[in-house]
Scaffold this motif. Structure first.
Motif, PDB file in Angstrom:
ATOM      1  N   UNK A  23      -8.070   6.721  -0.921  1.00  0.00           N
ATOM      2  CA  UNK A  23      -8.353   7.211  -2.189  1.00  0.00           C
ATOM      3  C   UNK A  23      -6.662   7.447  -2.364  1.00  0.00           C
ATOM      4  N   UNK A  24      -6.005   8.279  -3.475  1.00  0.00           N
ATOM      5  CA  UNK A  24      -4.723   8.288  -3.747  1.00  0.00           C
ATOM      6  C   UNK A  24      -4.584   9.199  -3.950  1.00  0.00           C
ATOM      7  N   UNK A  25      -3.606  10.749  -3.602  1.00  0.00           N
ATOM      8  CA  UNK A  25      -3.565  11.746  -3.668  1.00  0.00           C
ATOM      9  C   UNK A  25      -3.026  11.648  -5.256  1.00  0.00           C
ATOM     10  N   UNK A  26      -2.148  10.842  -6.056  1.00  0.00           N
ATOM     11  CA  UNK A  26      -1.433  11.003  -6.743  1.00  0.00           C
ATOM     12  C   UNK A  26      -2.516  10.588  -7.964  1.00  0.00           C
ATOM     13  N   UNK A  27      -3.722   9.973  -7.812  1.00  0.00           N
ATOM     14  CA  UNK A  27      -4.772   9.567  -8.926  1.00  0.00           C
ATOM     15  C   UNK A  27      -5.236   9.982  -8.342  1.00  0.00           C
ATOM     16  N   UNK A  28      -6.203  10.881  -9.208  1.00  0.00           N
ATOM     17  CA  UNK A  28      -7.825  11.405  -8.938  1.00  0.00           C
ATOM     18  C   UNK A  28      -9.282  10.506  -9.365  1.00  0.00           C
ATOM     19  N   UNK A  56       0.873  -1.711  -0.050  1.00  0.00           N
ATOM     20  CA  UNK A  56       0.185   0.376  -0.025  1.00  0.00           C
ATOM     21  C   UNK A  56       0.748   1.135  -0.107  1.00  0.00           C
ATOM     22  N   UNK A  57       1.880   1.617   1.078  1.00  0.00           N
ATOM     23  CA  UNK A  57       2.496   2.625   1.094  1.00  0.00           C
ATOM     24  C   UNK A  57       3.812   3.095   0.040  1.00  0.00           C
ATOM     25  N   UNK A  58       3.595   1.912  -0.499  1.00  0.00           N
ATOM     26  CA  UNK A  58       3.884   2.740  -2.403  1.00  0.00           C
ATOM     27  C   UNK A  58       2.958   3.929  -2.628  1.00  0.00           C
ATOM     28  N   UNK A  59       2.475   3.723  -2.579  1.00  0.00           N
ATOM     29  CA  UNK A  59       1.007   4.400  -3.163  1.00  0.00           C
ATOM     30  C   UNK A  59       0.933   5.756  -2.473  1.00  0.00           C
ATOM     31  N   UNK A  60       1.023   5.666  -1.311  1.00  0.00           N
ATOM     32  CA  UNK A  60       0.498   6.280  -0.507  1.00  0.00           C
ATOM     33  C   UNK A  60      -1.238   6.551  -0.402  1.00  0.00           C
ATOM     34  N   UNK A  61      -1.322   5.604  -0.036  1.00  0.00           N
ATOM     35  CA  UNK A  61      -2.664   6.097  -0.164  1.00  0.00           C
ATOM     36  C   UNK A  61      -3.833   6.413   1.102  1.00  0.00           C
ATOM     37  N   UNK A  62      -4.259   6.972   0.999  1.00  0.00           N
ATOM     38  CA  UNK A  62      -5.333   7.510   1.810  1.00  0.00           C
ATOM     39  C   UNK A  62      -6.318   6.462   2.933  1.00  0.00           C
ATOM     40  N   UNK A  63      -6.452   6.149   3.649  1.00  0.00           N
ATOM     41  CA  UNK A  63      -7.256   5.538   4.252  1.00  0.00           C
ATOM     42  C   UNK A  63      -8.578   6.291   4.596  1.00  0.00           C
ATOM     43  N   UNK A  64      -9.305   6.426   4.945  1.00  0.00           N
ATOM     44  CA  UNK A  64     -10.544   7.544   5.597  1.00  0.00           C
ATOM     45  C   UNK A  64     -11.206   6.681   6.638  1.00  0.00           C
ATOM     46  N   UNK A  65     -11.186   6.063   7.979  1.00  0.00           N
ATOM     47  CA  UNK A  65     -12.331   5.737   8.504  1.00  0.00           C
ATOM     48  C   UNK A  65     -13.074   6.527   9.589  1.00  0.00           C
ATOM     49  N   UNK A  66     -14.927   6.145   9.372  1.00  0.00           N
ATOM     50  CA  UNK A  66     -15.841   7.509   9.392  1.00  0.00           C
ATOM     51  C   UNK A  66     -16.918   6.310   9.590  1.00  0.00           C
ATOM     52  N   UNK A  67     -16.627   6.201  11.560  1.00  0.00           N
ATOM     53  CA  UNK A  67     -17.969   5.278  11.690  1.00  0.00           C
ATOM     54  C   UNK A  67     -17.358   3.519  10.580  1.00  0.00           C
ATOM     55  N   UNK A  68     -18.468   3.467  10.209  1.00  0.00           N
ATOM     56  CA  UNK A  68     -17.802   1.923   9.995  1.00  0.00           C
ATOM     57  C   UNK A  68     -17.839   1.623   8.380  1.00  0.00           C
ATOM     58  N   UNK A  69     -17.824   3.864   7.715  1.00  0.00           N
ATOM     59  CA  UNK A  69     -17.218   3.780   6.179  1.00  0.00           C
ATOM     60  C   UNK A  69     -15.841   4.026   6.144  1.00  0.00           C
ATOM     61  N   UNK A  70     -15.242   3.096   5.399  1.00  0.00           N
ATOM     62  CA  UNK A  70     -13.534   2.930   5.131  1.00  0.00           C
ATOM     63  C   UNK A  70     -13.573   3.339   3.833  1.00  0.00           C
ATOM     64  N   UNK A  71     -13.103   4.154   2.859  1.00  0.00           N
ATOM     65  CA  UNK A  71     -12.416   4.838   1.878  1.00  0.00           C
ATOM     66  C   UNK A  71     -10.859   4.568   1.995  1.00  0.00           C
TER      67      UNK A  71
END
Lengths: 159, 159
Positions: free
Chosen positions: A22-27, A5-20
């Protein structure tokens, strides 16, 4: 395809039970999962989890932080793996927290995330755009203020 | 609903025979029209145009510039009108260049643009995001350079 994962610098957003994911480098990179109590019970049985639904978000964040804290390490104990279907931006991705010890790889948690629809990506990008505009405006304000402050100090010093 | 265009600060992009209408203040506002030679011949007959296909983009831009140059005027001769279906972001919009003289309103050109699909809006927002990131980065670089330059001048002046 397995991907660390972190070779892509992904962002993991956890909000209640929603997991998202995303990748800053890839819209267009957007994967979502909403875990209902029912989903969680299935997950719990399938993966032999000991935690309950209420504590799941906090425990999941703790696992992510374990991975995050070891990202600079040469032989990290905890790693995130992302396995995608090909092509990446269709279908789903499997997101796995893996602990590696001397004996084996241990899967702590494995979640299947669905790729965002065009509509979801569109809404996600509109939010990104709006916050980037605010950041740019703040930067612009700071630039003007810095120019003014320093010019004033300069003209004072030169008197 | 009739709407005067420049109350919304819309952007009209004309690239060959692709016409695009966007609004900086509304990320989901995107209307497109691609005019083929065949479409143009129909348009020419229906609206009694005297120009040919090859000169259409240039003439259209000249009309837009006429409108643009009068946007500060109290009684502009040329105006752009946008008439949308309700709700605005579904269906199509009619974009009209209107000249007002002492006798009547004259429609110079009327084009029907289709609202962008989720996929088109998604791609448009990704491009916006990418150029905004560049602008923000440039601003950041300029801020750092300004701080350095002025600090250097200040410390020199204070010696």
């Amino acid at each position: 395809a397995m991907e660390k994962l972190f070779s892509k610098e992904l962002h993991v957003t956890v909000k209640c039970r929603d997991i998202r994911l995303t990748d800053n480098g890839d819209p267009y990179f957007l994967f979502n999962l909403t875990i209902s109590e029912e989903d969680f019970q299935t997950l719990k049985v399938q993966q032999g989890l000991l935690i309950d639904f209420a504590s799941f978000p906090q425990k999941f964040i703790e696992l992510l932080n374990l991975c995050y804290s070891e990202q600079e390490s040469d032989s990290p104990r905890f790693l995130l793996y992302l396995s995608c279907q090909s092509p990446v931006l269709e279908g789903s991705a499997t997101f796995t927290v893996v602990e590696t010890n001397a004996f084996k790889h241990l899967n702590h948690l494995s979640l299947r995330l669905a790729h965002g629809s065009d509509n979801e990506v569109k809404e996600y990008l509109a939010v990104c755009l709006s916050s980037l505009k605010v950041e740019k405006q703040n930067l612009y304000t700071k630039l003007k203020k810095t120019e003014e402050d320093l010019s004033r100090q300069l003209s004072y010093a030169q008197q």
